[in-house]
Design a protein around this motif. Structure first.
Motif, PDB file in Angstrom:
ATOM      1  N   MET A  43       0.849  -1.202   0.000  1.00  0.00           N
ATOM      2  CA  MET A  43       0.000   0.000   0.000  1.00  0.00           C
ATOM      3  C   MET A  43       0.884   1.251   0.000  1.00  0.00           C
ATOM      4  O   MET A  43       1.870   1.328   0.708  1.00  0.00           O
ATOM      5  CB  MET A  43      -0.915   0.021   1.230  1.00  0.00           C
ATOM      6  N   GLN A  44       0.497   2.224  -0.839  1.00  0.00           N
ATOM      7  CA  GLN A  44       1.247   3.478  -0.855  1.00  0.00           C
ATOM      8  C   GLN A  44       1.048   4.213   0.463  1.00  0.00           C
ATOM      9  O   GLN A  44      -0.036   4.202   1.039  1.00  0.00           O
ATOM     10  CB  GLN A  44       0.774   4.350  -2.026  1.00  0.00           C
ATOM     11  N   LYS A  45       2.105   4.868   0.915  1.00  0.00           N
ATOM     12  CA  LYS A  45       2.068   5.488   2.230  1.00  0.00           C
ATOM     13  C   LYS A  45       2.005   7.005   2.122  1.00  0.00           C
ATOM     14  O   LYS A  45       2.769   7.629   1.388  1.00  0.00           O
ATOM     15  CB  LYS A  45       3.296   5.063   3.037  1.00  0.00           C
ATOM     16  N   ILE A  46       1.093   7.585   2.890  1.00  0.00           N
ATOM     17  CA  ILE A  46       0.938   9.036   2.954  1.00  0.00           C
ATOM     18  C   ILE A  46       1.152   9.475   4.396  1.00  0.00           C
ATOM     19  O   ILE A  46       0.700   8.821   5.336  1.00  0.00           O
ATOM     20  CB  ILE A  46      -0.453   9.462   2.424  1.00  0.00           C
ATOM     21  N   PHE A  47       1.868  10.572   4.561  1.00  0.00           N
ATOM     22  CA  PHE A  47       2.216  11.083   5.877  1.00  0.00           C
ATOM     23  C   PHE A  47       1.681  12.507   5.991  1.00  0.00           C
ATOM     24  O   PHE A  47       1.926  13.341   5.109  1.00  0.00           O
ATOM     25  CB  PHE A  47       3.740  11.066   6.048  1.00  0.00           C
ATOM     26  N   ILE A  48       0.943  12.797   7.051  1.00  0.00           N
ATOM     27  CA  ILE A  48       0.408  14.143   7.281  1.00  0.00           C
ATOM     28  C   ILE A  48       1.097  14.710   8.510  1.00  0.00           C
ATOM     29  O   ILE A  48       0.890  14.226   9.631  1.00  0.00           O
ATOM     30  CB  ILE A  48      -1.125  14.127   7.472  1.00  0.00           C
ATOM     31  N   TYR A  49       1.932  15.720   8.290  1.00  0.00           N
ATOM     32  CA  TYR A  49       2.653  16.341   9.406  1.00  0.00           C
ATOM     33  C   TYR A  49       1.922  17.626   9.808  1.00  0.00           C
ATOM     34  O   TYR A  49       1.498  18.406   8.957  1.00  0.00           O
ATOM     35  CB  TYR A  49       4.091  16.664   9.007  1.00  0.00           C
TER      36      TYR A  49
ATOM     37  N   VAL B 215      -0.329   8.048   7.894  1.00  0.00           N
ATOM     38  CA  VAL B 215       0.394   8.097   9.158  1.00  0.00           C
ATOM     39  C   VAL B 215       0.392   9.549   9.605  1.00  0.00           C
ATOM     40  O   VAL B 215       0.612  10.463   8.795  1.00  0.00           O
ATOM     41  CB  VAL B 215       1.838   7.573   8.999  1.00  0.00           C
ATOM     42  N   LEU B 216       0.144   9.793  10.882  1.00  0.00           N
ATOM     43  CA  LEU B 216       0.036  11.150  11.388  1.00  0.00           C
ATOM     44  C   LEU B 216       1.327  11.565  12.085  1.00  0.00           C
ATOM     45  O   LEU B 216       1.964  10.752  12.765  1.00  0.00           O
ATOM     46  CB  LEU B 216      -1.139  11.256  12.366  1.00  0.00           C
TER      47      LEU B 216
ATOM     48  N   SER C 208      -7.997   5.066  14.294  1.00  0.00           N
ATOM     49  CA  SER C 208      -7.184   3.839  14.295  1.00  0.00           C
ATOM     50  C   SER C 208      -6.027   3.944  13.312  1.00  0.00           C
ATOM     51  O   SER C 208      -5.796   3.050  12.477  1.00  0.00           O
ATOM     52  CB  SER C 208      -8.050   2.617  13.958  1.00  0.00           C
ATOM     53  N   LEU C 209      -5.284   5.040  13.404  1.00  0.00           N
ATOM     54  CA  LEU C 209      -4.153   5.301  12.524  1.00  0.00           C
ATOM     55  C   LEU C 209      -2.843   5.237  13.304  1.00  0.00           C
ATOM     56  O   LEU C 209      -2.814   5.413  14.517  1.00  0.00           O
ATOM     57  CB  LEU C 209      -4.294   6.681  11.879  1.00  0.00           C
ATOM     58  N   ASP C 210      -1.751   5.021  12.591  1.00  0.00           N
ATOM     59  CA  ASP C 210      -0.425   5.089  13.193  1.00  0.00           C
ATOM     60  C   ASP C 210       0.010   6.547  13.296  1.00  0.00           C
ATOM     61  O   ASP C 210      -0.433   7.407  12.517  1.00  0.00           O
ATOM     62  CB  ASP C 210       0.585   4.316  12.344  1.00  0.00           C
ATOM     63  N   PHE C 211       0.912   6.826  14.242  1.00  0.00           N
ATOM     64  CA  PHE C 211       1.422   8.190  14.376  1.00  0.00           C
ATOM     65  C   PHE C 211       2.868   8.147  14.846  1.00  0.00           C
ATOM     66  O   PHE C 211       3.340   7.148  15.407  1.00  0.00           O
ATOM     67  CB  PHE C 211       0.571   9.006  15.361  1.00  0.00           C
ATOM     68  N   VAL C 212       3.570   9.248  14.610  1.00  0.00           N
ATOM     69  CA  VAL C 212       4.943   9.394  15.071  1.00  0.00           C
ATOM     70  C   VAL C 212       5.158  10.864  15.440  1.00  0.00           C
ATOM     71  O   VAL C 212       4.774  11.758  14.698  1.00  0.00           O
ATOM     72  CB  VAL C 212       5.952   8.945  13.994  1.00  0.00           C
ATOM     73  N   ALA C 213       5.737  11.088  16.624  1.00  0.00           N
ATOM     74  CA  ALA C 213       5.949  12.455  17.115  1.00  0.00           C
ATOM     75  C   ALA C 213       7.434  12.808  17.067  1.00  0.00           C
ATOM     76  O   ALA C 213       8.269  12.047  17.555  1.00  0.00           O
ATOM     77  CB  ALA C 213       5.428  12.591  18.547  1.00  0.00           C
ATOM     78  N   PHE C 214       7.752  13.935  16.452  1.00  0.00           N
ATOM     79  CA  PHE C 214       9.121  14.447  16.458  1.00  0.00           C
ATOM     80  C   PHE C 214       9.116  15.908  16.041  1.00  0.00           C
ATOM     81  O   PHE C 214       8.193  16.387  15.382  1.00  0.00           O
ATOM     82  CB  PHE C 214      10.035  13.630  15.532  1.00  0.00           C
ATOM     83  N   ASP C 215      10.164  16.613  16.457  1.00  0.00           N
ATOM     84  CA  ASP C 215      10.303  18.026  16.138  1.00  0.00           C
ATOM     85  C   ASP C 215      10.679  18.187  14.667  1.00  0.00           C
ATOM     86  O   ASP C 215      11.421  17.368  14.104  1.00  0.00           O
ATOM     87  CB  ASP C 215      11.383  18.656  17.015  1.00  0.00           C
ATOM     88  N   VAL C 216      10.182  19.243  14.040  1.00  0.00           N
ATOM     89  CA  VAL C 216      10.410  19.464  12.619  1.00  0.00           C
ATOM     90  C   VAL C 216      11.895  19.604  12.282  1.00  0.00           C
ATOM     91  O   VAL C 216      12.323  19.344  11.149  1.00  0.00           O
ATOM     92  CB  VAL C 216       9.627  20.712  12.150  1.00  0.00           C
ATOM     93  N   ARG C 217      12.721  19.967  13.263  1.00  0.00           N
ATOM     94  CA  ARG C 217      14.159  20.164  13.020  1.00  0.00           C
ATOM     95  C   ARG C 217      14.971  18.877  13.130  1.00  0.00           C
ATOM     96  O   ARG C 217      16.182  18.897  12.916  1.00  0.00           O
ATOM     97  CB  ARG C 217      14.696  21.197  14.011  1.00  0.00           C
ATOM     98  N   ASN C 218      14.324  17.753  13.439  1.00  0.00           N
ATOM     99  CA  ASN C 218      15.010  16.485  13.672  1.00  0.00           C
ATOM    100  C   ASN C 218      15.280  15.774  12.341  1.00  0.00           C
ATOM    101  O   ASN C 218      14.422  15.067  11.800  1.00  0.00           O
ATOM    102  CB  ASN C 218      14.170  15.602  14.593  1.00  0.00           C
ATOM    103  N   LYS C 219      16.491  15.945  11.829  1.00  0.00           N
ATOM    104  CA  LYS C 219      16.850  15.394  10.511  1.00  0.00           C
ATOM    105  C   LYS C 219      16.766  13.876  10.491  1.00  0.00           C
ATOM    106  O   LYS C 219      16.244  13.280   9.538  1.00  0.00           O
ATOM    107  CB  LYS C 219      18.256  15.853  10.137  1.00  0.00           C
ATOM    108  N   GLU C 220      17.273  13.227  11.534  1.00  0.00           N
ATOM    109  CA  GLU C 220      17.263  11.769  11.583  1.00  0.00           C
ATOM    110  C   GLU C 220      15.840  11.219  11.588  1.00  0.00           C
ATOM    111  O   GLU C 220      15.532  10.230  10.905  1.00  0.00           O
ATOM    112  CB  GLU C 220      18.008  11.273  12.826  1.00  0.00           C
ATOM    113  N   ALA C 221      14.950  11.880  12.339  1.00  0.00           N
ATOM    114  CA  ALA C 221      13.553  11.437  12.394  1.00  0.00           C
ATOM    115  C   ALA C 221      12.887  11.572  11.032  1.00  0.00           C
ATOM    116  O   ALA C 221      12.109  10.695  10.619  1.00  0.00           O
ATOM    117  CB  ALA C 221      12.792  12.231  13.450  1.00  0.00           C
ATOM    118  N   TRP C 222      13.183  12.658  10.337  1.00  0.00           N
ATOM    119  CA  TRP C 222      12.618  12.843   8.998  1.00  0.00           C
ATOM    120  C   TRP C 222      13.078  11.732   8.063  1.00  0.00           C
ATOM    121  O   TRP C 222      12.281  11.163   7.306  1.00  0.00           O
ATOM    122  CB  TRP C 222      13.012  14.202   8.425  1.00  0.00           C
ATOM    123  N   ASP C 223      14.362  11.415   8.094  1.00  0.00           N
ATOM    124  CA  ASP C 223      14.874  10.376   7.203  1.00  0.00           C
ATOM    125  C   ASP C 223      14.253   9.022   7.530  1.00  0.00           C
ATOM    126  O   ASP C 223      13.902   8.254   6.627  1.00  0.00           O
ATOM    127  CB  ASP C 223      16.398  10.303   7.309  1.00  0.00           C
TER     128      ASP C 223
END
Length: 350
Positions: free
Chosen positions: A1-7, A29-30, A46-61
């Motif tokens: 399934m194609q993945k879409i991320f909403i930040y 994914v939220l 019933s969605l997956d989510f991930v929390a991180f600061d917008v400046r976190n390069k490693e989290a973005w990758d």
């Protein structure tokens, strides 16, 4: 399934986009900074989510490597875009956002070649500003290919979200912007006021700095562009008074005060307003000898933003858009706006 991320998913507009996406069968994914708010929203659908600061390069990758497309709803976009877009290019993830900020369009457009080389679509402004105005500009250009001057105006009465208010507060003191002879030119706040007849009534409008002075130029090539927004006389008087104190608005103390007021007072349009109110757009193109005027009616601006953002993401996921920086009308065509509920387009004179 194609993945879409909403930040920025738990913001006012982000929540609307999440709801629309789920209703259309998408399982995004939220993301965002606040884990608690994300968890509450994710549990609702019933969605997956991930929390991180917008400046976190490693989290973005980590997040974007398996992601096909992102819709960035986190403002101020002038700050977040400089972290999100480079991450998208590194990870070959298509990028959409809902900004109307000229500086954001300039920045994203500057990465056009990098995006093409990476095979990445960069599509900012997939919201109320600038989808309907960009499509209207394209329609006008199609009817008058030799047009040299373009004017756009819009009026909506449903109110604004907290995020929009905070973004405007940050740059309100900067004044406005127009395009003259292909060049962007800074102008004072509310530099020009005029009455424009559209939406079946005469509306008081002021010149503003919105993304169309950049996007409409990319879409049409028209060298002279102005954008107006409808205001009340009371609001115009407030703006004129504010112009005398723009130096105060630049200070950190005043910015903090304004942000505090907005966070307490501004909540965004109610469900009833989103469902029942309309937004009106006006456009005029001229070639020095003739002119053409068109009007457009759409659903309420935040309702429209949600609808066009989700549809835009679906089309990008479907491979319908070539890599690189794109405006909505270039990506999807001038008739993109036509498919949405309550859209009505009228040629006033031809």
């Amino acid at each position: 399934m194609q993945k879409i991320f909403i930040y920025g998913a738990y913001g006012y507009t982000g929540k609307l986009i999440v709801q629309d996406a789920v209703e259309q069968g998408l399982r995004p994914v939220l993301g965002g900074r606040n884990s608690k708010k994300l968890q509450e929203l994710a549990q609702q659908y019933s969605l997956d989510f991930v929390a991180f600061d917008v400046r976190n390069k490693e989290a973005w990758d980590n997040q974007l490597e398996p992601t096909d497309v992102i819709i960035n709803c986190a403002g101020p976009f002038s700050e977040t875009v400089k972290y999100v877009v480079p991450a998208c290019i590194r990870n070959k993830t298509d990028y959409l956002d809902i900004t109307g900020d000229v500086s954001v369009f300039k920045y994203v457009a500057s990465l056009d070649q990098q995006a093409k080389e990476a095979g990445v679509v960069l599509l900012p402004g997939v919201g109320f500003d600038v989808v309907p105005t960009d499509c209207l500009a394209a329609k006008l250009k199609e009817k008058m290919p030799d047009g040299t001057h373009l004017e756009l105006a819009f009026q909506g009465n449903s109110g604004i979200s907290r995020g929009t208010a905070l973004s405007w507060t940050k740059r309100l003191h900067e004044g406005g912007m127009v395009r003259e002879n292909r060049q962007l030119k800074e102008i004072p706040l509310a530099h020009e006021s005029r009455n424009i007849f559209f939406g079946n009534k005469e509306r008081l409008c002021i010149s503003v700095s919105l993304g169309d002075v950049l996007t409409a130029y990319h879409t049409t090539g028209i060298p002279n562009i102005k954008v107006y927004i409808g205001v009340s006389k009371k609001m115009l008087n407030s703006i004129l008074s504010f112009k005398k104190l723009t130096w105060v608005a630049r200070t950190a103390v005043m910015q903090w005060i304004l942000r505090s007021i907005i966070k307490r007072k501004v909540t965004g349009p109610s469900l009833e307003k989103r469902k029942t109110m309309l937004t009106f757009i006006w456009g005029r193109i001229s070639n020095g000898k003739e002119e053409l005027v068109m009007e457009m009616q759409t659903m309420e601006s935040y309702q429209l933003t949600s609808a066009v953002a989700v549809e835009g993401a679906k089309r990008v996921l479907g491979g319908d858009v070539e890599p690189g920086f794109k405006t909505p009308a270039i990506a999807f065509g001038s008739d993109f706006i036509d498919q949405f509920e309550k859209t009505k387009i009228t040629v006033v004179n031809e």
